[in-house]
Design a protein around this motif. Structure first.
Motif, PDB file in Angstrom:
ATOM      1  N   VAL A  65      41.429  53.538  18.834  1.00 29.43           N
ATOM      2  CA  VAL A  65      41.908  54.348  19.955  1.00 29.43           C
ATOM      3  C   VAL A  65      41.429  53.664  21.224  1.00 29.43           C
ATOM      4  CG1 VAL A  65      41.925  56.609  21.058  1.00 29.43           C
ATOM      5  CG2 VAL A  65      41.759  56.439  18.560  1.00 29.43           C
ATOM      6  N   ALA A  66      42.355  53.197  22.039  1.00 28.03           N
ATOM      7  CA  ALA A  66      42.009  52.444  23.255  1.00 28.03           C
ATOM      8  C   ALA A  66      42.605  53.160  24.458  1.00 28.03           C
ATOM      9  CB  ALA A  66      42.537  51.017  23.166  1.00 28.03           C
ATOM     10  N   VAL A  67      41.761  53.912  25.173  1.00 27.75           N
ATOM     11  CA  VAL A  67      42.237  54.732  26.281  1.00 27.75           C
ATOM     12  C   VAL A  67      41.371  54.505  27.518  1.00 27.75           C
ATOM     13  CG1 VAL A  67      43.240  56.511  24.789  1.00 27.75           C
ATOM     14  CG2 VAL A  67      40.843  56.697  25.509  1.00 27.75           C
ATOM     15  N   SER A  68      41.859  54.987  28.645  1.00 32.59           N
ATOM     16  CA  SER A  68      41.140  54.884  29.912  1.00 32.59           C
ATOM     17  C   SER A  68      40.250  56.097  30.130  1.00 32.59           C
ATOM     18  CB  SER A  68      42.131  54.764  31.072  1.00 32.59           C
ATOM     19  OG  SER A  68      42.944  53.628  30.925  1.00 32.59           O
ATOM     20  N   GLY A  75      53.218  61.956  34.759  1.00 33.26           N
ATOM     21  CA  GLY A  75      53.012  60.629  35.325  1.00 33.26           C
ATOM     22  C   GLY A  75      51.674  60.452  36.012  1.00 33.26           C
ATOM     23  N   LEU A  76      50.822  61.468  35.971  1.00 33.49           N
ATOM     24  CA  LEU A  76      49.533  61.415  36.663  1.00 33.49           C
ATOM     25  C   LEU A  76      48.360  61.762  35.762  1.00 33.49           C
ATOM     26  CD1 LEU A  76      50.581  63.223  39.976  1.00 33.49           C
ATOM     27  CD2 LEU A  76      50.250  60.769  39.651  1.00 33.49           C
ATOM     28  N   THR A  77      48.589  62.555  34.714  1.00 38.16           N
ATOM     29  CA  THR A  77      47.512  63.017  33.852  1.00 38.16           C
ATOM     30  C   THR A  77      47.862  62.742  32.386  1.00 38.16           C
ATOM     31  OG1 THR A  77      48.416  65.262  33.611  1.00 38.16           O
ATOM     32  CG2 THR A  77      46.954  64.859  35.486  1.00 38.16           C
ATOM     33  N   ILE A  78      46.836  62.795  31.558  1.00 42.74           N
ATOM     34  CA  ILE A  78      47.001  62.669  30.119  1.00 42.74           C
ATOM     35  C   ILE A  78      46.369  63.890  29.461  1.00 42.74           C
ATOM     36  CG2 ILE A  78      46.212  61.418  28.074  1.00 42.74           C
ATOM     37  CD1 ILE A  78      48.519  60.014  29.422  1.00 42.74           C
ATOM     38  N   ASP A  79      47.136  64.546  28.612  1.00 43.09           N
ATOM     39  CA  ASP A  79      46.649  65.694  27.859  1.00 43.09           C
ATOM     40  C   ASP A  79      45.842  65.170  26.668  1.00 43.09           C
ATOM     41  OD1 ASP A  79      46.241  67.900  26.252  1.00 43.09           O
ATOM     42  OD2 ASP A  79      48.305  68.613  26.336  1.00 43.09           O
ATOM     43  N   ALA A  80      44.538  65.397  26.681  1.00 41.18           N
ATOM     44  CA  ALA A  80      43.689  64.902  25.604  1.00 41.18           C
ATOM     45  C   ALA A  80      44.126  65.452  24.257  1.00 41.18           C
ATOM     46  CB  ALA A  80      42.227  65.263  25.870  1.00 41.18           C
ATOM     47  N   GLY A  81      44.669  66.672  24.249  1.00 40.67           N
ATOM     48  CA  GLY A  81      45.142  67.264  23.001  1.00 40.67           C
ATOM     49  C   GLY A  81      46.264  66.462  22.369  1.00 40.67           C
ATOM     50  N   ARG A  82      47.136  65.884  23.197  1.00 41.60           N
ATOM     51  CA  ARG A  82      48.224  65.069  22.665  1.00 41.60           C
ATOM     52  C   ARG A  82      47.704  63.755  22.096  1.00 41.60           C
ATOM     53  NH1 ARG A  82      53.520  65.245  26.431  1.00 41.60           N
ATOM     54  NH2 ARG A  82      54.377  64.382  24.500  1.00 41.60           N
ATOM     55  N   VAL A 122      39.941  61.488  32.205  1.00 44.51           N
ATOM     56  CA  VAL A 122      40.407  61.927  30.890  1.00 44.51           C
ATOM     57  C   VAL A 122      39.269  62.609  30.137  1.00 44.51           C
ATOM     58  CG1 VAL A 122      41.357  61.145  28.675  1.00 44.51           C
ATOM     59  CG2 VAL A 122      42.120  60.078  30.822  1.00 44.51           C
ATOM     60  N   ASP A 123      39.594  63.687  29.447  1.00 44.81           N
ATOM     61  CA  ASP A 123      38.609  64.393  28.622  1.00 44.81           C
ATOM     62  C   ASP A 123      38.434  63.612  27.327  1.00 44.81           C
ATOM     63  OD1 ASP A 123      36.936  66.180  27.421  1.00 44.81           O
ATOM     64  OD2 ASP A 123      38.409  67.786  27.205  1.00 44.81           O
ATOM     65  N   VAL A 124      37.426  62.769  27.300  1.00 43.01           N
ATOM     66  CA  VAL A 124      37.259  61.818  26.206  1.00 43.01           C
ATOM     67  C   VAL A 124      36.659  62.469  24.956  1.00 43.01           C
ATOM     68  CG1 VAL A 124      36.100  59.678  25.527  1.00 43.01           C
ATOM     69  CG2 VAL A 124      37.028  59.914  27.840  1.00 43.01           C
ATOM     70  N   ALA A 125      35.856  63.510  25.110  1.00 40.08           N
ATOM     71  CA  ALA A 125      35.079  64.050  23.989  1.00 40.08           C
ATOM     72  C   ALA A 125      35.941  64.441  22.787  1.00 40.08           C
ATOM     73  CB  ALA A 125      34.226  65.225  24.463  1.00 40.08           C
ATOM     74  N   PRO A 126      37.008  65.229  22.957  1.00 43.44           N
ATOM     75  CA  PRO A 126      37.790  65.595  21.762  1.00 43.44           C
ATOM     76  C   PRO A 126      38.498  64.399  21.124  1.00 43.44           C
ATOM     77  CG  PRO A 126      38.880  66.379  23.766  1.00 43.44           C
ATOM     78  CD  PRO A 126      37.518  65.900  24.162  1.00 43.44           C
ATOM     79  N   ILE A 127      38.828  63.397  21.937  1.00 43.74           N
ATOM     80  CA  ILE A 127      39.464  62.182  21.409  1.00 43.74           C
ATOM     81  C   ILE A 127      38.489  61.439  20.503  1.00 43.74           C
ATOM     82  CG2 ILE A 127      40.453  59.958  22.059  1.00 43.74           C
ATOM     83  CD1 ILE A 127      41.392  61.315  24.679  1.00 43.74           C
ATOM     84  N   VAL A 128      37.249  61.308  20.956  1.00 39.42           N
ATOM     85  CA  VAL A 128      36.242  60.613  20.157  1.00 39.42           C
ATOM     86  C   VAL A 128      35.950  61.394  18.877  1.00 39.42           C
ATOM     87  CG1 VAL A 128      33.860  59.785  20.100  1.00 39.42           C
ATOM     88  CG2 VAL A 128      35.237  59.488  22.168  1.00 39.42           C
TER      89      VAL A 128
END
Length: 393
Positions: A155-158, A136-143, A168-174
């Protein structure tokens, strides 16, 4: 040691009478903003309709130019819009979806953005894939990466989560989005002004945010950056986005650059209000602001830990934005007691009291705020506000 950023304190009148620790919700108003709003009133009073031609019509882009350096963007690339919800409506409306195409979001994105994306996706035939949070506080970038596939269109994320200030660790998502040809929209409302942002380094296609919080620009001033050369035409649009708006043509032909992302007649007073805060942030320097924020939020966590208050903020400074939330007994009532003392914080269910120092905050103010919490709990002062919950806190 003297804090060089405190030289800006005199630019914010509220700091002379309040301990202002809520810049994550509404940044303090710069002194010069009153002059800018008077300029607006004077222009309306003396020029009337001629003010449009002299300045008003251009302001959604010229004010965007004030913010562009804080994004690593160029002149003419940032459009000012009323809010991020409207910006995301324009973004989604510019995309074509085949049956089964998806928009990937997370469970911790700001609800208003989810509302508009869900509604438009349903009308446009797209699916919204929501990546859950484990705590409820973090997002796993891997997921998030795992949720992106060949049917993902957007992909629309914060960048920084509004609830916990988790970066959020945006690099692997991008990277994953690029592999499948998806576009990326980054909501940077809770990062621009307190965390360094570089749209080209992030390699995103869209970036949204607003001046309301860390940029000290007031309500009604949000912004949308789009990657130059991205040939999209939003269907959520208006006459200011037309290539020839004053020809009053009955069919739409989009303008180029930031102009094509505008809508109807802009809110001119909000644009005047949005000018001074970003200028001061630029003068202070985002790297210096980030360094101070990291240090002061670490101190807040230490103060909370020393008292046994549960902390709802990342411990890793690289993953922590500008806010620390910690829970205390009777947290809502304690927050109201702090407000009554002119120590300005806010409260959120599930997080507790949110404290957000900014570049104009002194170390002593942080210490005094936490000591005030001790006093309120010990004296029972919080009971004054028991049973008196308001809609806005």
């Amino acid at each position: 040691m003297t804090d060089p950023l405190l030289r800006f304190r005199d630019e914010f009148p509220i700091l002379a009478r309040s301990t202002y620790l809520v810049s994550n919700s509404l940044g303090a108003m710069p002194r010069a903003t009153r002059d800018r709003l008077l300029e607006y009133a004077d222009a309306w009073e003396t020029l009337g309709v001629r003010a449009w031609a002299q300045r008003w019509w251009e302001m959604p882009v010229t004010v965007g130019d004030e913010i562009a350096p804080l994004l690593g963007a160029g002149a003419g690339e940032v459009a000012m819009v009323p809010n991020v919800t409207a910006a995301m409506a324009a973004v989604v409306s510019a995309l074509d979806f085949a049956p089964g195409d998806a928009i990937v979001m997370t469970a911790l994105d700001f609800p208003s953005v989810r509302y508009v994306v869900d509604a438009l996706a349903a009308r446009l035939g797209a699916r919204v894939v929501v990546v859950p949070s484990d705590d409820g506080l973090t997002i796993d970038a891997g997921r998030v990466v795992d949720a992106i596939d060949e049917r993902t269109r957007l992909v629309a994320v914060s960048h920084v989560l509004f609830r916990s200030a988790y970066v959020v660790d945006v690099a692997p998502i991008v990277r994953r989005a690029r592999e499948v040809g998806a576009l990326v929209a980054l909501d940077a409302y809770h990062s621009v002004g307190v965390v360094p942002v570089d749209v080209r380094g992030l390699d995103v296609d869209f970036l949204t945010g607003g001046v309301l919080k860390w940029l000290c620009g007031g309500p009604g001033g949000s912004f949308l950056w789009t990657r130059p050369g991205l040939d999209l035409r939003p269907s959520v649009t208006g006459w200011q986005a037309h290539a020839r708006p004053f020809a009053f043509e009955s069919t739409m032909e989009h303008a180029e650059g930031a102009w094509r992302w505008l809508g109807g007649t802009p809110s001119v007073p909000a644009l005047y209000a949005a000018i001074e805060g970003p200028r001061i942030v630029r003068a202070a320097g985002i790297d210096a602001i980030r360094a101070k924020s990291t240090r002061q939020t670490a101190r807040l966590i230490a103060l909370a830990d020393a008292r046994g208050f549960p902390v709802h903020a990342p411990r890793d400074p690289a993953r922590r934005g500008g806010t620390v939330a910690f829970d205390v007994p009777h947290a809502y009532e304690v927050a109201q007691s702090l407000l009554a003392r002119d120590i300005v914080v806010d409260y959120r269910p599930g997080a507790g009291i949110r404290v957000a120092p900014h570049f104009y905050t002194t170390d002593d103010e942080l210490e005094a705020a936490v000591v005030a919490i001790d006093e309120i709990l010990t004296s029972g002062e919080w009971q004054t506000f028991a049973g008196r919950r308001s809609v806005v806190t």
